[in-house]
Design a protein around this motif. Structure first.
Motif, PDB file in Angstrom:
ATOM      1  N   ALA A  21       0.830  -1.209   0.000  1.00  0.00           N
ATOM      2  CA  ALA A  21       0.000   0.000   0.000  1.00  0.00           C
ATOM      3  C   ALA A  21       0.863   1.258   0.000  1.00  0.00           C
ATOM      4  N   VAL A  22       1.946   1.241   0.759  1.00  0.00           N
ATOM      5  CA  VAL A  22       2.835   2.400   0.807  1.00  0.00           C
ATOM      6  C   VAL A  22       3.512   2.610  -0.542  1.00  0.00           C
ATOM      7  N   VAL A  23       3.972   1.544  -1.160  1.00  0.00           N
ATOM      8  CA  VAL A  23       4.640   1.658  -2.459  1.00  0.00           C
ATOM      9  C   VAL A  23       3.659   2.162  -3.513  1.00  0.00           C
ATOM     10  N   ARG A  24       2.452   1.624  -3.523  1.00  0.00           N
ATOM     11  CA  ARG A  24       1.447   2.079  -4.495  1.00  0.00           C
ATOM     12  C   ARG A  24       1.097   3.548  -4.287  1.00  0.00           C
ATOM     13  N   ASP A  25       0.992   3.973  -3.019  1.00  0.00           N
ATOM     14  CA  ASP A  25       0.699   5.371  -2.721  1.00  0.00           C
ATOM     15  C   ASP A  25       1.839   6.275  -3.186  1.00  0.00           C
ATOM     16  N   TYR A  26       3.073   5.840  -2.972  1.00  0.00           N
ATOM     17  CA  TYR A  26       4.235   6.619  -3.396  1.00  0.00           C
ATOM     18  C   TYR A  26       4.239   6.812  -4.916  1.00  0.00           C
ATOM     19  N   ILE A  27       3.949   5.750  -5.637  1.00  0.00           N
ATOM     20  CA  ILE A  27       3.907   5.826  -7.100  1.00  0.00           C
ATOM     21  C   ILE A  27       2.775   6.734  -7.557  1.00  0.00           C
ATOM     22  N   ALA A  28       1.605   6.587  -6.958  1.00  0.00           N
ATOM     23  CA  ALA A  28       0.459   7.425  -7.331  1.00  0.00           C
ATOM     24  C   ALA A  28       0.745   8.893  -7.045  1.00  0.00           C
ATOM     25  N   ARG A  29       1.378   9.171  -5.921  1.00  0.00           N
ATOM     26  CA  ARG A  29       1.722  10.548  -5.577  1.00  0.00           C
ATOM     27  C   ARG A  29       2.693  11.127  -6.602  1.00  0.00           C
ATOM     28  N   GLY A  30       3.650  10.340  -7.047  1.00  0.00           N
ATOM     29  CA  GLY A  30       4.584  10.785  -8.074  1.00  0.00           C
ATOM     30  C   GLY A  30       3.879  11.104  -9.374  1.00  0.00           C
ATOM     31  N   HIS A  31       2.916  10.269  -9.743  1.00  0.00           N
ATOM     32  CA  HIS A  31       2.164  10.509 -10.981  1.00  0.00           C
ATOM     33  C   HIS A  31       1.327  11.783 -10.876  1.00  0.00           C
ATOM     34  N   ARG A  32       0.726  12.005  -9.705  1.00  0.00           N
ATOM     35  CA  ARG A  32      -0.063  13.230  -9.522  1.00  0.00           C
ATOM     36  C   ARG A  32       0.827  14.458  -9.611  1.00  0.00           C
ATOM     37  N   THR A  33       2.003  14.390  -9.019  1.00  0.00           N
ATOM     38  CA  THR A  33       2.937  15.509  -9.068  1.00  0.00           C
ATOM     39  C   THR A  33       3.372  15.779 -10.497  1.00  0.00           C
ATOM     40  N   GLU A  34       3.660  14.723 -11.254  1.00  0.00           N
ATOM     41  CA  GLU A  34       4.058  14.884 -12.651  1.00  0.00           C
ATOM     42  C   GLU A  34       2.951  15.545 -13.461  1.00  0.00           C
ATOM     43  N   MET A  35       1.716  15.161 -13.200  1.00  0.00           N
ATOM     44  CA  MET A  35       0.595  15.734 -13.933  1.00  0.00           C
ATOM     45  C   MET A  35       0.459  17.230 -13.629  1.00  0.00           C
ATOM     46  N   ARG A  36       0.659  17.608 -12.376  1.00  0.00           N
ATOM     47  CA  ARG A  36       0.510  19.006 -11.982  1.00  0.00           C
ATOM     48  C   ARG A  36       1.640  19.876 -12.501  1.00  0.00           C
ATOM     49  N   THR A  37       2.854  19.352 -12.471  1.00  0.00           N
ATOM     50  CA  THR A  37       4.016  20.176 -12.809  1.00  0.00           C
ATOM     51  C   THR A  37       4.475  20.025 -14.243  1.00  0.00           C
TER      52      THR A  37
END
Length: 66
Positions: free
Chosen positions: A31-47
């Motif tokens: 769950a932590v690894v999946r959350d970390y990856i999802a957070r990275g994808h959200r950041t990439e989308m925003r920036t």
């Protein structure tokens, strides 16, 4: 899906289990690894960082100064 085995410090895993509220160590770490990856994808989308990095890879090699 391929599986890998990772050895982690027990205290680290227990902390993850407590913070995530998950009683299974495998599920808690996943769950932590999946959350970390999802957070990275959200950041990439925003920036828009993904396209910026791809342009750098396709560019000519940079000469290091110093």
């Amino acid at each position: 899906m391929a599986k890998v085995q990772v050895v982690l410090d027990a205290e680290l895993v227990v902390e993850v289990m407590v913070l995530a509220g998950i009683s299974n160590p495998q599920d808690a770490v996943e769950a932590v690894v999946r959350d970390y990856i999802a957070r990275g994808h959200r950041t990439e989308m925003r920036t828009g960082e993904v396209s910026g990095r791809l342009r750098e890879v396709d560019g000519e090699p940079r000469i290091q100064e110093g």
